[in-house]
Design a protein around this motif. Structure first.
Motif, PDB file in Angstrom:
ATOM      1  N   ALA A   1       0.827  -1.209   0.000  1.00  0.00           N
ATOM      2  CA  ALA A   1       0.000   0.000   0.000  1.00  0.00           C
ATOM      3  C   ALA A   1       0.863   1.261   0.000  1.00  0.00           C
ATOM      4  CB  ALA A   1      -0.934  -0.005   1.213  1.00  0.00           C
ATOM      5  N   VAL A   2       1.950   1.229   0.754  1.00  0.00           N
ATOM      6  CA  VAL A   2       2.865   2.381   0.791  1.00  0.00           C
ATOM      7  C   VAL A   2       3.550   2.567  -0.562  1.00  0.00           C
ATOM      8  CG1 VAL A   2       5.058   3.178   1.780  1.00  0.00           C
ATOM      9  CG2 VAL A   2       3.237   2.379   3.274  1.00  0.00           C
ATOM     10  N   GLU A   3       3.926   1.455  -1.216  1.00  0.00           N
ATOM     11  CA  GLU A   3       4.514   1.559  -2.556  1.00  0.00           C
ATOM     12  C   GLU A   3       3.549   2.243  -3.522  1.00  0.00           C
ATOM     13  OE1 GLU A   3       7.338  -2.472  -2.429  1.00  0.00           O
ATOM     14  OE2 GLU A   3       5.449  -2.449  -3.542  1.00  0.00           O
ATOM     15  N   SER A   4       2.277   1.849  -3.459  1.00  0.00           N
ATOM     16  CA  SER A   4       1.277   2.461  -4.338  1.00  0.00           C
ATOM     17  C   SER A   4       1.070   3.932  -3.995  1.00  0.00           C
ATOM     18  CB  SER A   4      -0.050   1.705  -4.223  1.00  0.00           C
ATOM     19  OG  SER A   4       0.085   0.376  -4.664  1.00  0.00           O
ATOM     20  N   ALA A   5       1.107   4.257  -2.706  1.00  0.00           N
ATOM     21  CA  ALA A   5       0.984   5.661  -2.314  1.00  0.00           C
ATOM     22  C   ALA A   5       2.158   6.483  -2.849  1.00  0.00           C
ATOM     23  CB  ALA A   5       0.908   5.769  -0.788  1.00  0.00           C
ATOM     24  N   ALA A   6       3.364   5.893  -2.812  1.00  0.00           N
ATOM     25  CA  ALA A   6       4.537   6.593  -3.345  1.00  0.00           C
ATOM     26  C   ALA A   6       4.390   6.826  -4.841  1.00  0.00           C
ATOM     27  CB  ALA A   6       5.796   5.775  -3.061  1.00  0.00           C
ATOM     28  N   LEU A   7       3.910   5.811  -5.560  1.00  0.00           N
ATOM     29  CA  LEU A   7       3.688   5.973  -6.996  1.00  0.00           C
ATOM     30  C   LEU A   7       2.614   7.015  -7.268  1.00  0.00           C
ATOM     31  CD1 LEU A   7       3.872   2.223  -8.045  1.00  0.00           C
ATOM     32  CD2 LEU A   7       5.389   4.030  -8.860  1.00  0.00           C
ATOM     33  N   CYS A   8       1.559   7.013  -6.459  1.00  0.00           N
ATOM     34  CA  CYS A   8       0.478   7.986  -6.624  1.00  0.00           C
ATOM     35  C   CYS A   8       0.997   9.413  -6.452  1.00  0.00           C
ATOM     36  CB  CYS A   8      -0.627   7.691  -5.618  1.00  0.00           C
ATOM     37  SG  CYS A   8      -2.038   8.820  -5.698  1.00  0.00           S
ATOM     38  N   LEU A   9       1.699   9.652  -5.347  1.00  0.00           N
ATOM     39  CA  LEU A   9       2.258  10.994  -5.115  1.00  0.00           C
ATOM     40  C   LEU A   9       3.298  11.347  -6.162  1.00  0.00           C
ATOM     41  CD1 LEU A   9       2.682  10.860  -1.225  1.00  0.00           C
ATOM     42  CD2 LEU A   9       0.960  12.131  -2.513  1.00  0.00           C
ATOM     43  N   GLY A  10       4.104  10.352  -6.553  1.00  0.00           N
ATOM     44  CA  GLY A  10       5.153  10.590  -7.533  1.00  0.00           C
ATOM     45  C   GLY A  10       4.608  10.989  -8.889  1.00  0.00           C
ATOM     46  N   VAL A  11       3.599  10.268  -9.381  1.00  0.00           N
ATOM     47  CA  VAL A  11       3.079  10.601 -10.711  1.00  0.00           C
ATOM     48  C   VAL A  11       2.351  11.935 -10.703  1.00  0.00           C
ATOM     49  CG1 VAL A  11       2.931   8.217 -11.492  1.00  0.00           C
ATOM     50  CG2 VAL A  11       0.952   9.255 -10.388  1.00  0.00           C
ATOM     51  N   LEU A  12       1.705  12.269  -9.593  1.00  0.00           N
ATOM     52  CA  LEU A  12       1.061  13.580  -9.512  1.00  0.00           C
ATOM     53  C   LEU A  12       2.102  14.694  -9.592  1.00  0.00           C
ATOM     54  CD1 LEU A  12      -1.711  13.067  -6.806  1.00  0.00           C
ATOM     55  CD2 LEU A  12      -2.031  13.575  -9.234  1.00  0.00           C
ATOM     56  N   ALA A  13       3.156  14.560  -8.783  1.00  0.00           N
ATOM     57  CA  ALA A  13       4.217  15.576  -8.805  1.00  0.00           C
ATOM     58  C   ALA A  13       4.934  15.582 -10.149  1.00  0.00           C
ATOM     59  CB  ALA A  13       5.211  15.310  -7.674  1.00  0.00           C
ATOM     60  N   GLY A  14       5.227  14.385 -10.693  1.00  0.00           N
ATOM     61  CA  GLY A  14       5.913  14.315 -11.973  1.00  0.00           C
ATOM     62  C   GLY A  14       5.085  14.842 -13.119  1.00  0.00           C
ATOM     63  N   GLY A  15       3.767  14.716 -13.034  1.00  0.00           N
ATOM     64  CA  GLY A  15       2.912  15.253 -14.076  1.00  0.00           C
ATOM     65  C   GLY A  15       2.787  16.757 -14.035  1.00  0.00           C
ATOM     66  N   VAL A  16       2.842  17.324 -12.835  1.00  0.00           N
ATOM     67  CA  VAL A  16       2.706  18.777 -12.682  1.00  0.00           C
ATOM     68  C   VAL A  16       4.020  19.498 -12.972  1.00  0.00           C
ATOM     69  CG1 VAL A  16       2.261  20.603 -10.995  1.00  0.00           C
ATOM     70  CG2 VAL A  16       0.787  18.585 -11.074  1.00  0.00           C
ATOM     71  N   LEU A  17       5.140  18.871 -12.651  1.00  0.00           N
ATOM     72  CA  LEU A  17       6.441  19.532 -12.793  1.00  0.00           C
ATOM     73  C   LEU A  17       6.679  20.157 -14.176  1.00  0.00           C
ATOM     74  CD1 LEU A  17       9.032  17.369 -10.802  1.00  0.00           C
ATOM     75  CD2 LEU A  17       8.513  19.795 -10.512  1.00  0.00           C
ATOM     76  N   PRO A  18       6.385  19.468 -15.294  1.00  0.00           N
ATOM     77  CA  PRO A  18       6.633  20.086 -16.606  1.00  0.00           C
ATOM     78  C   PRO A  18       5.841  21.374 -16.835  1.00  0.00           C
ATOM     79  CG  PRO A  18       6.346  17.728 -16.852  1.00  0.00           C
ATOM     80  CD  PRO A  18       5.961  18.064 -15.448  1.00  0.00           C
ATOM     81  N   LEU A  19       4.747  21.554 -16.095  1.00  0.00           N
ATOM     82  CA  LEU A  19       3.914  22.738 -16.272  1.00  0.00           C
ATOM     83  C   LEU A  19       4.372  23.911 -15.416  1.00  0.00           C
ATOM     84  CD1 LEU A  19       0.384  21.013 -16.228  1.00  0.00           C
ATOM     85  CD2 LEU A  19       1.739  21.673 -18.226  1.00  0.00           C
TER      86      LEU A  19
END
Length: 426
Positions: A141-159
């Motif tokens: 569950a923690v791994e999935s939470a890390a991926l969730c937070l990571g993709v959100l941050a990684g998706g916003v960063l280019p903008l």
């Protein structure tokens, strides 16, 4: 060390292991295509990643069982840091190929050591009869939470990166490199191991192949492990069909590569939220179903129906297409995680510490094998017949894998405990 402190250390390493991957994920394919690579070249780069991982899975698993869990996890974090920096600055096909080859090395090295460390530690504290599901569920569950937070941050960063400071789609990989460096420090400090006998270089050359051969024989000779490896291969087909085909479809729906990266980040984050929920609910699913194998069947069916829905709605456009993809991602990854967590428990219950990481590497090798097959076939099928056809085939493969869990032999604590017994032991 107590079981509670071991779980805290394990979950921290789980989080930091997958955070760098999540940060880089939304822009992974889009970065390559924006810098001149075609979709076929991007698929080849991803295939090289899978082939490198596949090739090194067993040797690195054997090294972990011989040299120790912490050493392999630390080397993996160091190589991942270098790989993500190289990916961020890559401008040619060959540079991306080198970066993803290094990622493959890091992935192979990280396949299993942290989980093996936790299972070994829990067995030392509570004995071989310890129930693995709660801790493994928390870690997943923690791994999935890390991926969730990571993709959100990684998706916003280019903008949001300042103009001219860095190529927008490269920013997530650079952020991932920083997170990987933090992981390296944490692994060195948080994963103590019991003293091991010093092994000479000659001893390593002798012991690692012997451990690998032992793990392969155990996997091939055990009815439970054989089925679990085939199930992992089917999961690899499913996951690659999602990772390869979804970014391009969402970019087409959103309009631009940067907007597509952000859209993919949101959809993927919903998927990882579903994954976290599935991992957390897996012990309950096994208890309600009566066994881990039956709980795994429920997860497989949910995942297959979800990807089938994705195929059926591939013609939707605009906001409706984005909303449907987000909803399907939640149920799809919830199902995948229920099955994955229960398969992990059954795998560890079927082996001993001597070959624990090797067998985990065989499982990861099976997953990568399915992924390679999907990379080489589903991309071409999507180009010829559309993404709906590719996702439909993926759904059929996954649904068929449910048969692998029928009449599954029970090992260790794979049978769900009676609720009354659990309540009485509290």
């Amino acid at each position: 060390m107590t079981s509670r402190s071991a779980l805290r250390r394990y979950t921290l390493v789980c989080f930091l292991t997958w955070l760098p991957i999540g940060l880089a994920m939304p822009s992974m394919v889009l970065l390559m295509t924006e810098r001149g690579l075609g979709l076929a070249q991007a698929g080849l780069v991803l295939t090289v990643f899978s082939v490198v991982t596949l090739t090194l899975e067993l040797p690195t698993g054997g090294l972990s069982d011989v040299l120790g869990r912490r050493v392999m996890a630390a080397v993996s974090a160091a190589i991942l840091t270098v790989a993500l920096v190289l990916t961020a600055v890559s401008a040619t096909f060959w540079m991306f190929l080198a970066g993803y080859a290094l990622k493959g090395v890091a992935r192979a090295l990280s396949s299993g050591p942290a989980t093996s460390w936790y299972v070994d530690t829990l067995h030392r504290i509570e004995g071989r009869g310890a129930d693995l599901k709660p801790g493994l569920s928390r870690g997943a569950a923690v791994e999935s939470a890390a991926l969730c937070l990571g993709v959100l941050a990684g998706g916003v960063l280019p903008l949001v990166v300042p103009p001219g400071a860095v190529f927008p789609l490269a920013a997530p990989s650079l952020a991932g490199a920083v997170a990987a460096a933090v992981l390296l420090v944490v692994v060195l400090l948080a994963l103590p191991e019991p003293p091991r006998a010093r092994v000479s270089p000659g001893g390593v050359l002798r012991d690692v192949p012997a451990t690998v051969v032992s793990g392969i024989r155990l996997t091939a000779g055990g009815p439970v492990l054989r089925r679990l490896m085939l199930a992992a291969a089917c999961s690899g087909v499913l996951l690659v069909s999602i990772e390869l085909l979804t970014p391009g479809r969402l970019a087409g729906l959103a309009g631009t590569a940067e907007q597509g990266s952000a859209a993919y980040a949101v959809v993927a984050a919903l998927g990882f939220a579903g994954s976290a929920a599935g991992s957390a609910l897996a012990p309950r699913a096994a208890r309600l179903a009566g066994s881990s194998a039956r709980g795994a069947i429920a997860g497989v069916v949910l995942a297959a129906v979800s990807v089938g829905t994705l195929a059926a709605t591939a013609g939707l456009g605009g906001a409706a297409g984005l909303a449907t993809a987000g909803a399907v991602y939640v149920t799809l990854f919830a199902g995948v995680s229920v099955t994955g967590l229960l398969c992990l428990e059954m795998t560890h219950n079927a082996v001993t510490a001597a070959e624990r990481t090797t067998v985990a590497s065989v499982s990861s090798l099976s997953l990568q094998s399915g992924g390679i097959l999907a990379n080489l076939t589903l991309g071409a099928l999507a180009a010829q017949a559309g993404v709906a056809a590719a996702w439909g085939l993926s759904a059929v493969v996954v649904l068929a894998s449910a048969l692998l869990f029928v009449r599954m032999p029970v090992t260790g604590s794979s049978r769900a405990p009676d609720p009354a017994v659990r309540a009485g032991s509290g």
